[in-house]
Design a protein around this motif. Structure first.
Motif, PDB file in Angstrom:
ATOM      1  N   ALA A   1       5.712   0.954 -15.083  1.00 42.33           N
ATOM      2  CA  ALA A   1       5.667   1.999 -14.052  1.00 42.33           C
ATOM      3  C   ALA A   1       5.218   1.464 -12.698  1.00 42.33           C
ATOM      4  N   HIS A   2       4.270   0.523 -12.705  1.00 40.96           N
ATOM      5  CA  HIS A   2       3.739   0.046 -11.428  1.00 40.96           C
ATOM      6  C   HIS A   2       3.089  -1.325 -11.593  1.00 40.96           C
ATOM      7  N   ILE A   3       3.051  -2.045 -10.488  1.00 44.15           N
ATOM      8  CA  ILE A   3       2.383  -3.350 -10.416  1.00 44.15           C
ATOM      9  C   ILE A   3       1.399  -3.312  -9.256  1.00 44.15           C
ATOM     10  N   THR A   4       0.151  -3.652  -9.513  1.00 43.46           N
ATOM     11  CA  THR A   4      -0.854  -3.725  -8.454  1.00 43.46           C
ATOM     12  C   THR A   4      -1.403  -5.146  -8.369  1.00 43.46           C
ATOM     13  N   GLU A   5      -1.569  -5.615  -7.143  1.00 48.80           N
ATOM     14  CA  GLU A   5      -2.140  -6.947  -6.899  1.00 48.80           C
ATOM     15  C   GLU A   5      -3.482  -6.800  -6.191  1.00 48.80           C
ATOM     16  N   GLN A   6      -4.464  -7.525  -6.653  1.00 48.36           N
ATOM     17  CA  GLN A   6      -5.766  -7.608  -5.995  1.00 48.36           C
ATOM     18  C   GLN A   6      -6.102  -9.083  -5.755  1.00 48.36           C
ATOM     19  N   ASN A   7      -6.632  -9.375  -4.572  1.00 42.18           N
ATOM     20  CA  ASN A   7      -7.023 -10.748  -4.221  1.00 42.18           C
ATOM     21  C   ASN A   7      -8.542 -10.884  -4.205  1.00 42.18           C
TER      22      ASN A   7
ATOM     23  N   ARG B   1       0.824  -1.211   0.000  1.00 45.85           N
ATOM     24  CA  ARG B   1       0.000   0.000   0.000  1.00 45.85           C
ATOM     25  C   ARG B   1       0.861   1.265   0.000  1.00 45.85           C
ATOM     26  N   GLY B   2       0.465   2.241  -0.830  1.00 49.50           N
ATOM     27  CA  GLY B   2       1.157   3.514  -0.872  1.00 49.50           C
ATOM     28  C   GLY B   2       2.101   3.693  -2.047  1.00 49.50           C
ATOM     29  N   LEU B   3       2.495   2.599  -2.697  1.00 49.57           N
ATOM     30  CA  LEU B   3       3.447   2.707  -3.802  1.00 49.57           C
ATOM     31  C   LEU B   3       2.827   3.328  -5.042  1.00 49.57           C
ATOM     32  N   VAL B   4       1.533   3.107  -5.240  1.00 55.05           N
ATOM     33  CA  VAL B   4       0.904   3.539  -6.487  1.00 55.05           C
ATOM     34  C   VAL B   4       1.012   5.047  -6.688  1.00 55.05           C
ATOM     35  N   ALA B   5       0.858   5.820  -5.628  1.00 58.66           N
ATOM     36  CA  ALA B   5       0.909   7.280  -5.746  1.00 58.66           C
ATOM     37  C   ALA B   5       2.293   7.759  -6.174  1.00 58.66           C
ATOM     38  N   ALA B   6       3.326   7.058  -5.748  1.00 64.99           N
ATOM     39  CA  ALA B   6       4.689   7.455  -6.085  1.00 64.99           C
ATOM     40  C   ALA B   6       5.085   7.034  -7.493  1.00 64.99           C
TER      41      ALA B   6
END
Length: 396
Positions: free
Chosen positions: A164-170, A63-68
């Motif tokens: 640029a970014h990696i997001t994981e959803q469960n 959590r928090g990496l996406v904004a950066a």
């Protein structure tokens, strides 16, 4: 005027609206690794478009990496909510509940987002590292290596940062009467459409990346990520969906869009099939909307012109249209006004609601936000196939 009169009867000052009833909750046991934890699934769901979530809410371990890592708020919002929208094709909200990613932590994602090191660069890094710490070093960067050959411009054009970014959803599914377990994982890959870097003179430079190039790189990266995830405990067999998102440039007034989605079935170490995602956002008014969707642009311009008739010195009506498979699915409009009084706000809101019915078809969702220097003044929403809109007048 008949429509406007009827709407005046629907205006709601939502200060004492009924709140959702969360009293009928379902107590379950969440299975995580070798542990069983007590949790709750709320019975209430806002709508069929949203997943219920496990309570107490577990923040994602990254959590928090996406904004950066992403360009702007518009891209962040579309990336995260759009990923949930795509997830519904594989994990129905009727059967699955949502949880933020619990497997890819910050350290892992930062490592994967970095540039891959050449053999010489990695050897040099190991030589500089204390002997006891060398075994923990990993060369897992998914962006191209910078070999250092040539000037800075040539190096960045040859090896731009694609990912640029990696997001994981469960997505959890009920396993038995009172137990839930991981039923699927969705991974979002945010790809750059523009690679930004700073030249030696301190000025920002950019390298534009082609759509085909972005998609091909995204698919290669997706297979590598799926293979790595299979090695993590608890992810050996679970279905994994991967969606590729193209970020818009930093200066864009509309968010980027998903371009491809694929699935890795149970136990598969790579994505076994990709589907094109045909969706895009358009700004209204704009030359792009005039060119690609002339009829929709004309409807919006007529709507805007009638707003300007109400406020002769007003020209700031801005819309954002979301197209899927070539047809607009959502239109969101912002109307900033000068505040004169509550009575005028109510009258203007009724007028705008009537224009909404006249200019925008009922097969799509339309929302209009009216604001002033004091903050939000009114919100008008019409869901697909809804005869009359829901109108909310804020009490400031």
């Amino acid at each position: 005027m008949k429509k406007i009169f009827l709407l005046s009867l629907m205006v709601m000052l939502i200060t004492s609206a009924c709140a959702p009833n969360f009293s009928k909750e379902e107590e379950i046991v969440q299975q995580t690794d070798d542990k069983n934890e007590k949790a709750v699934i709320p019975k209430y769901s806002i709508s069929d478009e949203y997943y219920r979530t496990i309570l107490p809410y577990k923040p994602g371990v990254a959590r928090g990496l996406v904004a950066a890592n992403m360009n702007n708020r518009l891209d962040i919002q579309e990336f995260e909510t759009g990923l949930m929208r795509l997830a519904q094709d594989d994990f129905s909200p009727d059967k699955y509940v949502f949880q933020e990613g619990q497997y890819l932590d910050k350290e892992t994602i930062r490592s994967w987002l970095s540039r891959k090191k050449t053999d010489a660069q990695f050897k040099e890094l190991k030589d500089k590292t204390k002997e006891n710490d060398r075994d923990s070093l990993k060369n897992e960067g998914l962006n191209p290596a910078d070999t250092g050959d040539g000037d800075l411009k040539a190096r960045n054009e040859r090896s731009p940062m694609y990912l640029a970014h990696i997001t994981e959803q469960n997505y959890l599914v009920q396993d038995g009467d009172d137990k839930v377990a991981l039923g699927g994982v969705v991974i979002g890959l945010a790809m750059n459409s523009v690679h930004y870097y700073t030249q030696e003179d301190g000025y920002a430079r950019e390298v534009k990346l082609g759509d085909k190039e972005i998609e091909e790189r995204g698919k290669e990266i997706a297979n590598t990520i799926v293979d790595r995830m299979r090695k993590k405990k608890g992810l050996e067999q679970v279905p994994i969906t991967v969606a590729i998102f193209k970020q818009n440039p930093k200066s864009s007034l509309t968010p980027g869009n998903f371009i491809s989605v694929g699935q890795a079935g149970k136990g598969r170490n790579s994505v076994n099939g990709w589907d094109k995602v045909d969706e895009k956002y358009y700004l209204f008014p704009s030359s792009a909307a005039d060119k690609d969707y002339r009829d929709d642009a004309m409807k919006f311009n007529e709507f805007k012109a009638q707003i300007e008739d109400y406020f002769p010195n007003f020209t700031s009506v801005v819309g954002k249209g979301h197209y899927i498979d070539g047809q607009m699915q959502r239109m969101s409009i912002e109307i900033p006004i000068q505040f004169y009084g509550k009575g005028e706000i109510v009258g203007f809101t009724q007028y705008v609601a009537g224009l909404m019915l006249d200019h925008f078809p009922d097969y799509m969702e339309t929302s209009i936000s009216i604001t002033s220097v004091n903050g939000p003044e009114a919100l008008i929403i019409r869901k697909p196939d809804q005869e009359t809109p829901t109108v909310h007048i804020y009490e400031n």
